[in-house]
Design a protein around this motif. Structure first.
Motif, PDB file in Angstrom:
ATOM      1  N   ALA A 116     -60.134 -38.357  25.620  1.00 33.96           N
ATOM      2  CA  ALA A 116     -59.115 -39.391  25.390  1.00 33.96           C
ATOM      3  C   ALA A 116     -57.720 -38.814  25.641  1.00 33.96           C
ATOM      4  O   ALA A 116     -57.456 -37.657  25.295  1.00 33.96           O
ATOM      5  N   PRO A 117     -56.834 -39.599  26.270  1.00 32.57           N
ATOM      6  CA  PRO A 117     -56.970 -41.019  26.604  1.00 32.57           C
ATOM      7  C   PRO A 117     -57.717 -41.303  27.917  1.00 32.57           C
ATOM      8  O   PRO A 117     -57.705 -42.433  28.379  1.00 32.57           O
TER       9      PRO A 117
ATOM     10  N   LEU B 224     -56.206 -48.942  23.959  1.00 32.23           N
ATOM     11  CA  LEU B 224     -57.247 -48.084  24.511  1.00 32.23           C
ATOM     12  C   LEU B 224     -58.410 -47.957  23.533  1.00 32.23           C
ATOM     13  O   LEU B 224     -58.222 -48.060  22.322  1.00 32.23           O
TER      14      LEU B 224
ATOM     15  N   GLY C 168     -51.580 -44.658  23.081  1.00 31.66           N
ATOM     16  CA  GLY C 168     -52.724 -45.403  22.577  1.00 31.66           C
ATOM     17  C   GLY C 168     -52.895 -46.759  23.202  1.00 31.66           C
ATOM     18  O   GLY C 168     -53.855 -47.475  22.895  1.00 31.66           O
TER      19      GLY C 168
END
Length: 654
Positions: A62-63, A467, A494
């Motif tokens: 992530a991301p 996300l 995010g």
């Protein structure tokens, strides 16, 4: 108290049905966000996997999330081979309709398999292997679809470049993708005539620092191109003698294609789409959004050079075993504004998808719907619109003429499939003109201010998506992870930044009003150009309109409108000017300071139908600009400059 009338009872039932469908939509949406692994694992049953996944959602990087890691499949097998194996080889897979060449024929799944497997065999014999890039520079013909599927069959990564792009733009994409092979055609055909592609291709290869050593050229009857000895192969001769090849298994996370979209720096951005998530998302969307399954006929009137063509001309319809219409022509002029309707009738199209720009063009040339009167559209269930914001007037015009649901929906090249839409196959909800309806399961859409705080209901802000993005969305930018992070994920950690501005109403309906840079600031008031356009389109004389913000020393910016009139309008310029200003004052208010408006013969647009507002704004403010490679008609920029000059903006043409 008197008994309710039958009409009231029917309205009550419709309201209850709509509310029940809203509830169902919200349940599906909530489940997709709360339990994404189980939601998408269930959706993945529609796809044939050579090896199951280790993780549905991999969050380790992530991301940079990934879907179905560890799984293996082949997209071409899912789109072609399995339908033949299931006994449906005689069904038409592609219905080719070319009014510009007066050609129509169907291609069955059996025939599609034979063509694709032989082309893949020739490419493989030429040294193309899994992971190699292949550029496809071709018009709207069946061989273009064969080329895309042949790449998918081999595990090669295709990059389709819109046929007719300038040599410099094609060269930039060659340099970035570094293809092993280029597939092209001798020419494309526009209403204006034949457009030779081969000279542009030769020039691009000369300009590019990456030297392509192999090309396969399809010579069309309308223009015969000379082949470069030692580099170019003749398509018909080469493929006819090639041996068919089976599908190559690839990882679900391997790239299927790179599709270049324009970047603000002038350097195109290569959006990367994977194999696994892409197949799952598109299959899900065909059933739940478009209500299309095996044997149905689906038509997306776009071009394979754009994301709509990738997703909904080629891959999605074939993944679900439908018939897809491949159309080489325009909504008007090939030969008239009735060609869409006659094609739908002839081939029994169930679900039709086009751009609002196309409907506006038809409305301009046939405002009363005369070309619809003798056409039987009983086969058509739904008209879908996307690609450019759909103003309510256009939506209502189509509803009234077609007597069918008209569904606006919103998505982007980067997302690959709809972000907000009406689930016509599962839970159709009320249509609200100006809105693409509710966020699709998998997408958590929010509207925030510049600091990232959620704005109140009804207030405009920046549209973002939390996300992880669902399967089918871009995974990165080709060879430029840093640019991917900077362009989309850095502004709001995010969240993915869509670049669009809009708002949500109290029921969660999303309204996309403009690009973020199309918000204009009039004396401190942030106003959307989309709202101005929505109001101006209400005037009965207006076919389409573009509004831009121009510099003003007192107020910072002022809105300026350029309107295209319907055919046959006799209203004087003075009366039209007065009525349009009054309309904006009534619906937006004096704060809009709307006084600048002019008639223009034609708006500058890209070939996909997007109005070039940013370029027009630069012309108005006398800033330097580059003519976009995607422009449909460069002459329209001269029309804009002349109109702006008459109003005291832009420099006059020399």
């Amino acid at each position: 108290m008197s008994e309710p009338t039958l009409g009231c009872k029917m309205l009550d039932k419709q309201a209850l049905a709509s509310q029940a469908n809203q509830d169902l939509h919200r349940v599906l949406h909530a489940r997709s966000l709360a339990k994404p692994e189980s939601f998408w694992a269930e959706a993945a049953r529609a796809v044939h996997w050579d090896k199951p996944w280790d993780k549905v959602l991999d969050e380790d990087c992530a991301p940079l999330y990934s879907w179905f890691s560890g799984a293996q499949l082949n997209t071409c097998y899912n789109a072609v081979d399995r339908h033949v194996e299931q006994g449906r080889g005689m069904q038409v897979a592609i219905q080719y309709v070319s009014p510009v060449t007066d050609t129509e024929y169907g291609i069955t799944y059996d025939e599609l398999l034979a063509q694709v497997s032989r082309l893949a065999g020739y490419m493989h014999a030429s040294g193309v292997k899994k992971g190699d890039r292949v550029i496809i520079y071709m018009p709207m013909i069946p061989e273009t679809v064969y080329a895309m599927l042949a790449c998918a069959r081999l595990g090669a990564i295709h990059s389709v470049v819109f046929g007719g792009f300038a040599a410099s733009e094609l060269a930039a994409r060659i340099e970035d993708a570094k293809p092993k092979l280029i597939l092209s055609a001798s020419c494309g055909i526009e209403p204006s005539g034949v457009v030779p592609y081969k000279p542009l291709l030769d020039a691009a290869i000369t300009q590019s620092r990456h030297k392509v050593e192999q090309c396969i050229i399809l010579n069309r009857a309308q223009y015969s191109a000379e082949l470069v000895e030692g580099r170019d192969s003749d398509w018909q001769i080469s493929v006819a003698s090639a041996e068919a090849i089976a599908c190559q298994t690839v990882a679900a996370t391997d790239p299927l294609y790179v599709l270049y979209t324009s970047g603000t720096t002038g350097q195109p951005k290569g959006v990367v789409r994977d194999n696994g998530g892409h197949s799952v998302a598109l299959s899900w969307s065909m059933k739940h959004i478009y209500d299309v399954g095996p044997g149905d006929t689906f038509w997306a009137a776009s071009d394979v050079g754009w994301v709509v063509g990738h997703s909904y001309i080629v891959y999605a319809p074939l993944l679900v075993g439908a018939t897809t219409v491949l159309f080489e022509g325009k909504p008007i002029g090939t030969p008239d504004p009735g060609i869409f309707w006659r094609t739908i009738e002839k081939y029994r199209v169930k679900s039709f998808f086009t751009a609002p720009t196309a409907i506006r063009a038809i409305k301009r040339d046939d405002p009363d719907g005369d070309f619809l009167r003798d056409v039987d559209l009983s086969c058509l269930k739904t008209l879908f619109l996307a690609g450019e914001r759909c103003d309510p007037d256009t939506l209502h015009w189509a509803e009234e003429r077609l007597k069918k649901p008209v569904i606006d929906h919103w998505w982007q090249t980067e997302t690959g499939w709809p972000v907000a839409a009406n689930l016509m196959g599962t839970a159709p909800v009320e249509v609200k003109a100006g809105s693409p309806a509710l966020a699709v399961p998998g997408f958590q859409v929010e509207v925030v201010d510049e600091l990232g705080e959620m704005v109140p209901t009804g207030q405009s802000g920046n549209v973002v998506i939390k996300l992880p993005l669902p399967p089918g969305a871009l995974t990165t930018l080709w060879n430029n992870e840093t640019r991917y992070l900077d362009s989309y994920l850095s502004m709001y950690p995010g969240f993915y930044l869509t670049g669009d501005a809009g708002y949500m109403d109290e029921e969660g309906y999303l309204y996309i009003m403009s690009r973020i840079d199309d918000i204009i600031n009039v004396a401190g008031h942030r106003l959307s150009t989309g709202r101005f356009e929505e109001v101006l389109c209400q005037h009965e004389a207006v076919a389409e309109v573009a509004v831009i913000g121009v510099e003003d020393k007192l107020k910072g910016q002022l809105p300026l409108g350029l309107v295209v009139l319907k055919k046959g309008v006799t209203l004087s310029d003075e009366d039209l000017h007065r009525e349009l200003i009054a309309l904006v004052r009534e619906h937006i208010g004096p704060v809009a300071s709307f006084r600048l408006v002019s008639v223009i013969q034609k708006l500058p647009k890209t070939r996909s139908g997007k109005v070039l507002r940013g370029t027009m704004r630069k012309i108005a403010d006398n800033q330097s600009y580059k003519i976009p490679a995607t422009i449909e008609d460069p002459h329209t920029l001269d029309l804009v400059r002349n109109a702006l000059t008459r109003m005291g903006y832009a420099d006059a043409l020399v």
